[in-house]
Structures are given as structure tokens and as C-alpha cells.
Enzyme design. Structure first.
Site, PDB file in Angstrom:
ATOM      1  N   GLU A  31       0.488  -1.341  -0.036  1.00 45.22           N
ATOM      2  CA  GLU A  31      -0.129  -0.349  -0.392  1.00 45.22           C
ATOM      3  C   GLU A  31       0.896   0.923  -0.067  1.00 45.22           C
ATOM      4  O   GLU A  31       1.607   1.224   0.982  1.00 45.22           O
ATOM      5  CB  GLU A  31      -1.330  -0.103   1.555  1.00 45.22           C
ATOM      6  N   ARG A 258       6.651 -12.655   8.902  1.00 42.02           N
ATOM      7  CA  ARG A 258       7.234 -11.369   8.594  1.00 42.02           C
ATOM      8  C   ARG A 258       8.476 -11.632   9.416  1.00 42.02           C
ATOM      9  O   ARG A 258       8.879 -12.198  10.155  1.00 42.02           O
ATOM     10  CB  ARG A 258       6.245 -10.287   9.699  1.00 42.02           C
ATOM     11  N   LYS A 268       4.797   0.891   8.833  1.00 41.56           N
ATOM     12  CA  LYS A 268       4.628   2.269   8.498  1.00 41.56           C
ATOM     13  C   LYS A 268       4.018   3.565   9.281  1.00 41.56           C
ATOM     14  O   LYS A 268       4.753   4.475   8.800  1.00 41.56           O
ATOM     15  CB  LYS A 268       3.928   1.898   6.903  1.00 41.56           C
TER      16      LYS A 268
END
Ligand code: ATP
Ligand code: MG
Length: 749
Positions: A31, A258, A268
Site C-alpha cells: 500500500e 513476517r 509504516k
């Protein structure tokens, strides 16, 4: 690549073999709401790496379905990261927003099939109707709307006739599904917001669960690889594609773990907070774990790729030690970059028996590097050396210049100290010395023995530079927020001096400054008039040099021995130490093993034992805390005696072991004695009941509910009360005393 294939590649092999797909198409779908970080690098390596290995293709797709947070600057940063890492996403990058019209059509199709409905519950009701893990949910009454009504409402949503939040489109799946994600998930929501690409065309936006699977399908993706937190979303992914009855082959989702790194935040949202709050200098601040940050700091793409390869692809989340990344960059630069001399904290040396000047030819590279190139080092009567490289009262094992001990000037002559000149405060301002004319490097016939060679620069010809020294951005291993920031993460030194060839010839962008570390000419602020260098990473530490492998910590080595069951044989001395530690001193096998195998740690331990005979406490702190520091720093600011004193304070209950950790952190940076730190910070442990009782009263008063529960028989709450009291004292209360007092008090309530 690792020799054995990871589980994703095994799956791809299987799918190609069975003919499920003719071509491997993957995608990397960020994103664009922030700069990509090292976690994204892992995902990039996996997705682009698999596509490359199987001659397929990987799309770079911006998952731009949330108009309020996204921006083109992030799109550019993402493209740049992929390219910098050496991957190719083809002519164009893709955008989910380009599929908005198609996605809308698919949604209409689901409504027509009776598989989706417009819901008008408010947010609270919707949450309540979802049920819990233990209880089934209830379906909204609006789910009974007819297809016609749903179509009409959905179109009105699209046309902007409703406000944000008034309606949503939901899939009609199963409100009692064990997988909570399947309880009629949201497909579309209303958002009257400007989209950075689609402009104001849309005021409804598809949710991840609807957009992602269909975007994958539209792009012909075969393997949709994402991180573990999406495991439960896989059922929706499959549901949407199945219900729409889309043609085969369809994409399937696979999850991997992850990446997490200690001392690092990797969300983020948190990175944005640091940037917007000016806690760092922009997204490319060299202290950030962003790709732009690593790039600016001087990391090479190869080092990041190697790191991603080394950590591998696993199905279980784990934490990687930041030193592993540091190892990768060191390893890459070690054989690549020129070695030059720079003095960070200069002190002047006048060579009294030298007149005139000369230029000493010296290679940029050590013998074992297959690269060539020389420069000339100007040498004259006045030079500068590192302040640290001279010591009037040297500790044992100090190998550099002292009033009694000569030292070699790297590439040049041996130097003997004659006189030390100090200012009124006792600081050394100049060293008067003599050089030995017959000791020149390469043709030394002086017969003088020295124990080390130090860097130096010529006083007249050296160039002044700015050096930006970075330390970890966070002071603790698993940082949560701003309170964990390391206040000393950046140190700017404007007085460093470097040999002139580096600036005049600029043979490279990256350098090893001898004995200091690796440095990078800052790509933005560097000019010939004002050269600026970023410290990339320090040199290999002395622990690393000794050990056979320079990555793992002593503890990890011990673990590995346990896990692999392959125990490297110990030398005779090591075995003797091991026996002594386990039999005479009562250490457990793991700790004894770590100590016995590491000469530096065991000698540190032995030295501390001379001061205090508290073998177990000492062994713990030496293997854990000291071991960790030794791995990071080649020279410690504290010594064995100070550690012994710290343990003494724990043993006699002056401080708790929790506070001891805090004191230790301080010792690492200041090298101050523990007593001084404890005194200065008021950390003395509270053991006096008169001081603790009032705090217990307070805690009891503030927690009536838990007191009631305790009285009703929940005795486990004892721990809760003890914890609250300890917390109220900032960890300063003596836990044993608190335990006893609280237990006594709770009997009476
Ligand atoms: P963050 O939580 O840091 O904001 P994200 O998952 O929201 O990350 P996206 O932009 O949605 O970020 O992620 C793009 C891709 O990168 C996704 O496939 C995601 O799974 C992957 N990714 C993100 N963070 C990591 C990580 N720490 N390790 C591995 N892959 C990651
Ligand atoms: Mg995200």
C-alpha cells in the site's frame, strides 16, 4: 540461494509439474502509504526472486484502496526500492485503482447472485452482531433486502448519495463460521475522499479482502504470497473467486513469516510518526530501517539481498538479530572498498627529529584483496593521531602509544613518545615524539618491536570532514514507541581529519576508515568543499575475530550446540574450565559451556571473581550482558571490577536485578562506576517496610474489585498486587520484601 528449497519454491515446483500453471506470476502488493522497509525487502526478494528463478514475472502492484493515506511520493519510493534491489517489474507498475470499474462489476455480479447485500447497521451494532470466538454472530436484518433493493442502494452508494459510514456492502457467507473473518465480511465502504490517482471518480472503495484476490486474478497471478497475519483471510480469498465462478487457473494464497528485527520498529505507521514528528530527518534518515535509509547510509543492495537470503523463508514468526544485517554489510564491503586513514578525534604529534616532508606510497587495498590502486600519503613534522591511541596510564593489554611503548604509524614509521604537553585541565594537547628513520614500513631494519599500528594524517595536508556517526535508533531490544528512542543515535563530528587523496582522488564512494569502520560519502550533502561521510557500520568486533563464525552471540552458539546436537570438541583448557565451572562453582551446563568456550568472556569472569565470590550471579551477567556488549564493541567502557561491584550491589540488596540492568545500560555508555550511577540517579533499592507499607495501602485502595476477587478465593492475584507495588516504586522496591509484606496484608483484608 540456499541449497535446499524453501516451502514456497517446493509448492511452485509441484504446481508446475502437475500442470496447474504454465507460467509463474507473482506480485509484490504494497500500500503506498509509507516508504518501504527491510520487511518489504524480504517480501520483494521472495516474490521477485521466485518469479526470476522460474522465468516468470512479478508485478509491482500498488494496493491503493485507502485514499486518505496514500500518495505518489510513496509510489516513487516503492519503485525505487525494487529497482535498487536489482529487480525488474517490467514497463509499468500496476495499481488496484485501475481495476475499480472491474471490481465494481464483480460486486454487482455477487449482489445479483444473492451473495452480497447492503448493510445499514451502525458500527457498534455491527460489531456486536459479529459475535465472539465462542459465540456465533447474528445476521443483520438488512440481509433480507431483495436483489433489486441491494442493486439500487449499491448504485446510490457509488453515486455519492450517502454519507461515509451510512451503508456498506457485505458478502453473505456465514455468521456462525468458526473463522470470524467469514462472518459476512465487508466488501465496500463509503469514503468521500480524493484519491491520488482516481481523483474524485469514486466515493466507494473496495476492502482488501475483495480487492486483493480479484486484482490477483485480473493480473493472472499464480502464487499470491503474503505474510502470516492474512492466514484467516485466505478463506475469503477463495470464497470470492469460487462464488464468481471464475475461469481457471486461479491464484492461490500462501503465507510466510513476517520479518522482525530487534532494536527496530517496522510498521509504516510508527515510521510515519518518527518522520512527521521530526524525530529523524526524513524517510531516508540513515537510522531508519527503510530501504531509502539503508541506501543513504551506504548499505549496498548486495548486502540486503544476502541478508534476505540468509534469514530464509519460514512459516513461523521470529526475531532476527540486527547484528546479522550488520554482518552482511561488513562482509560485502570487506573485500571491496579502499582502506584509508581518518582521525576522528585528533591530537597533535610533533616529530622533533624530522625535517622536511615526503610522500609515502601506500596501497588502498590489503594484500588478500584482488583490487589494485595506490595513493600518496603526505608525511611531515606535524601529524595528528587519534586521541584514544595514546594513553599515559595504559590499562593491561593496551597495545598503542604510551610514554614507554612505541607504536607504528600505519604505512610509515615507528614513533616513540618523548614528552606530553597538557592544558590547565590536564588534557593532552600535544605529544612530542621521535621517529625511527630505519623503521619505514616495508623496509624496517630497526629491530624495534611494536604491538600495533595506528592511523594518522599529515597536519598540513589533511582535509577536514564532517562525519555522521549513527547508533541504534532505539535503546531497547523490542521497542514499543517514542519513549524507547535512543537519545544518542546520531553524533555529528565536524572536526575529523582525513588523508587528502580520499577527497582529491575520490577513488570510491565507500571506504574503510582504518580501525574505525565503514563510511559512505553522503549522496546528498557531500561537496568537495564540505565533504560529509556517514558511518555505515563498525568493524568486525574482536569477539567475532576470535570465534570461528562471526555472526552468532555466545548464547546463540550454545543454543546451536544444543539444537544441532553437534558439539564441537573442547580444547583441554576449555574442558578444565568447564569442569571447574560446573563442579566447583555450581554453574549450569549452558552457562559453563558459553564461558569455557570463550576466552575473552572467561578471563573477564575470572577477573571479576577475584573481587567478589558470587560465581552464579557473576556468570549470568557476564554471559548475557557483557557477552552481548563484547559482540558489539571491541573495547568495553567498563571493566571486570566494575561488574563485580554491580553484582555486589545486587547481592547485598542495594539494588534489584531489574535496576541492575538499567545501571548496566548506563555503564555501557559512560563507563562510570555502578555506585556513582546508583547514587546519582537515586536508584537505591527500598527495603524498609515503613516506606513500602503506604504504597501497599494505596494499591489496595485503588483496586477494590481485585481485593473482592482475592477474598472470594482467587489467590493468584497475590502476584498482581506485588506487581502493582513494584511498579509504583519504579522497580526500586525489594521484591522479596514486597512479597512478604503484601502476603501478610492480604491475609487480613
Ligand atoms: P506495515 O505493517 O509495515 O505497514 P504492511 O503489511 O501494512 O506493513 P504493505 O504495504 O501492505 O505493508 O505490505 C506489502 C507487502 O510486504 C505485503 O505482502 C506484506 O505482507 C509484506 N510485508 C510487510 N511487512 C513485512 C515484513 N515485516 N516482513 C515480510 N513481509 C512484509
Ligand atoms: Mg498494510
Amino acid at each position: 540461494m540456499n541449497e535446499s528449497k524453501d516451502f514456497l519454491r517446493l509448492k511452485v515446483d509441484e504446481d508446475l509439474k502437475s500442470g496447474k500453471y504454465k507460467e509463474v506470476i507473482t506480485r509484490f502488493p504494497p500500500e503506498p502509504n509509507g516508504f518501504p522497509h527491510i520487511g518489504h525487502a524480504k517480501s520483494i526478494c521472495i516474490n521477485f526472486g521466485i518469479a526470476r528463478d522460474y522465468n516468470g514475472h512479478c508485478n509491482l502492484r500498488m494496493d491503493d484502496t485507502n485514499p486518505t493515506k496514500e500518495d505518489t511520493k510513496y509510489v516513487e519510493a516503492l519503485k525505487d526500492a525494487v529497482e535498487w534491489l536489482g529487480f525488474d517489474y517490467g514497463e509499468n507498475c500496476c495499481f488496484t485503482s485501475d481495476y475499480f470499474p472491474k471490481l465494481y462489476d464483480y460486486a454487482v455480479q455477487l449482489i445479483k447472485m444473492g451473495k452480497a447485500y447492503v448493510d445499514s447497521l451502525n458500527e457498534d451494532d455491527m460489531r456486536e452482531f459479529r459475535g465472539t470466538v465462542k459465540e456465533a454472530g447474528k445476521r443483520s436484518i438488512y440481509a433480507q433486502r431483495s436483489v433489486e433493493e441491494n442493486l439500487e442502494l449499491f448504485e446510490k452508494m457509488k453515486n455519492g448519495e450517502f454519507k461515509d459510514g451510512e451503508h456498506v456492502l457485505r458478502a453473505k457467507i456465514d455468521m456462525s463460521a468458526a473463522n470470524m473473518k467469514m462472518r459476512d465480511p465487508l466488501l465496500y465502504r463509503i469514503r468521500h475522499a480524493h484519491h491520488f490517482r482516481a481523483g474524485d471518480d469514486w466515493c466507494i472503495y473496495p476492502m482488501y479482502d475483495f480487492a486483493h484476490c480479484l486484482s490477483d486474478y485480473i493480473e493472472g497471478v499464480s502464487h499470491s504470497i503474503c505474510t502470516l497475519e492474512f492466514e484467516n483471510n485466505r478463506a475469503i480469498y477463495d470464497w470470492v473467486l469460487n462464488e464468481l465462478n471464475l475461469q481457471l487457473p486461479r491464484p492461490y494464497q500462501y503465507e510466510f513469516a513476517r520479518l522482525g528485527i530487534n532494536y527496530t520498529v517496522m510498521s509504516k505507521r510508527k515510521l510515519l510518526e518518527l518522520v512527521e514528528g521530526d524525530y529523524v530527518h526524513g524517510w531516508d534518515d540513515p537510522r531508519l530501517p527503510t530501504i531509502a535509509g539503508y541506501k543513504r547510509r551506504g548499505y549496498t543492495p548486495e548486502s540486503i539481498l544476502n541478508f534476505c537470503d540468509q534469514i530464509g523463508i519460514a512459516k513461523a514468526n521470529s526475531m532476527v538479530d540486527v547484528s546479522q544485517l550488520e554482518f552482511c554489510i561488513r562482509d560485502d564491503l570487506n573485500k571491496k572498498v579502499p582502506r584509508v586513514m581518518c582521525v576522528l578525534d585528533p591530537v597533535k604529534v610533533s616529530i622533533e627529529n624530522y625535517d622536511g616532508s615526503e610522500k609515502i606510497e601506500a596501497s588502498y587495498y590489503p594484500h588478500d584483496v584482488p583490487k589494485e590502486g595506490n595513493r600518496k600519503l603526505p608525511f611531515s613534522r606535524e601529524i595528528y593521531i587519534e586521541r584514544d591511541d595514546f594513553n599515559e596510564n595504559p590499562p593491561k593489554g593496551y597495545f598503542r602509544l604510551t610514554p614507554e611503548q612505541p607504536v607504528r604509524l600505519k604505512h610509515a614509521y615507528i614513533l616513540t613518545c618523548k614528552e606530553v604537553i597538557k592544558d590547565d585541565n590536564g588534557n593532552v594537547i600535544e605529544i612530542k615524539a621521535e621517529y625511527h628513520p630505519d623503521s619505514k614500513s616495508g623496509s624496517d631494519t630497526s629491530g624495534i618491536k611494536v604491538k600495533s599500528a595506528i592511523q594518522w594524517v599529515d597536519a598540513k595536508k589533511a582535509k577536514q570532514i564532517e562525519v555522521r556517526l549513527y547508533d541504534r535508533l532505539y535503546k531497547n531490544e523490542s521497542p514499543e514507541g517514542l519513549e524507547d528512542l535512543n537519545p544518542n543515535s546520531l553524533h555529528v563530528n565536524k572536526n575529523a581529519l582525513i588523508e587528502p587523496a580520499v577527497i582529491e582522488e575520490k577513488p570510491d564512494e565507500r571506504f574503510q576508515f582504518e580501525r574505525q569502520g565503514y563510511f559512505y560519502a553522503d549522496p546528498i550533502d557531500y561537496t568537495n568543499e564540505k565533504p560529509v561521510f556517514n558511518k555505515i557500520v563498525g568493524l568486525k568486533d574482536s569477539w567475532g575475530k576470535k570465534a570461528t563464525s562471526n555472526k552468532p552471540t555466545p548464547k546463540q552458539v550454545a543454543k546451536k550446540v544444543q539444537i544441532d546436537g553437534e558439539i564441537a570438541p573442547m580444547s583441554e583448557e576449555q574442558e578444565a574450565l568447564f569442569a571447574k565451572y560446573t563442579k566447583n562453582l555450581g554453574l549450569n551446563n549452558e552457562i559453563a559451556n558459553i564461558l569455557a568456550r570463550d576466552e575473552q568472556l572467561s578471563s573477564f569472569y575470572e577477573e571479576a571473581l577475584l573481587v567478589i565470590s558470587s560465581p552464579i550471579s557473576l556468570a549470568n551477567i557476564v554471559t548475557n550482558e557483557v557477552g552481548r556488549e563484547l559482540k558489539k564493541e571491541s573495547e568495553l567502557k567498563f571493566n571486570a571490577k566494575q561488574i563485580a561491584e554491580l553484582v555486589k550491589m545486587i547481592d547485598d540488596a542495594t539494588i534489584s536485578s531489574k535496576i541492575a540492568k538499567q545501571v548496566f545500560e548506563e555503564m555501557i555508555t559512560s563507563g562510570e562506576n555502578p555506585e556513582v550511577i546508583v547514587e546519582a540517579k537515586g536508584l537505591v533499592q527500598i527495603s524498609d517496610p515503613a516506606q513500602i507499607e503506604p504504597i501497599i495501602d494505596e494499591v489496595i485502595k485503588n483496586n477494590p474489585e481485585n481485593i473482592a476477587k482475592f477474598k472470594a478465593g482467587n489467590t493468584k492475584l497475590l502476584g498482581f498486587f506485588v506487581g502493582q507495588v513494584l511498579k509504583s516504586t519504579g522497580g526500586k522496591a525489594n521484591p522479596a520484601v514486597v512479597n512478604k509484606l503484601v502476603a501478610g496484608r492480604l491475609k487480613d483484608v
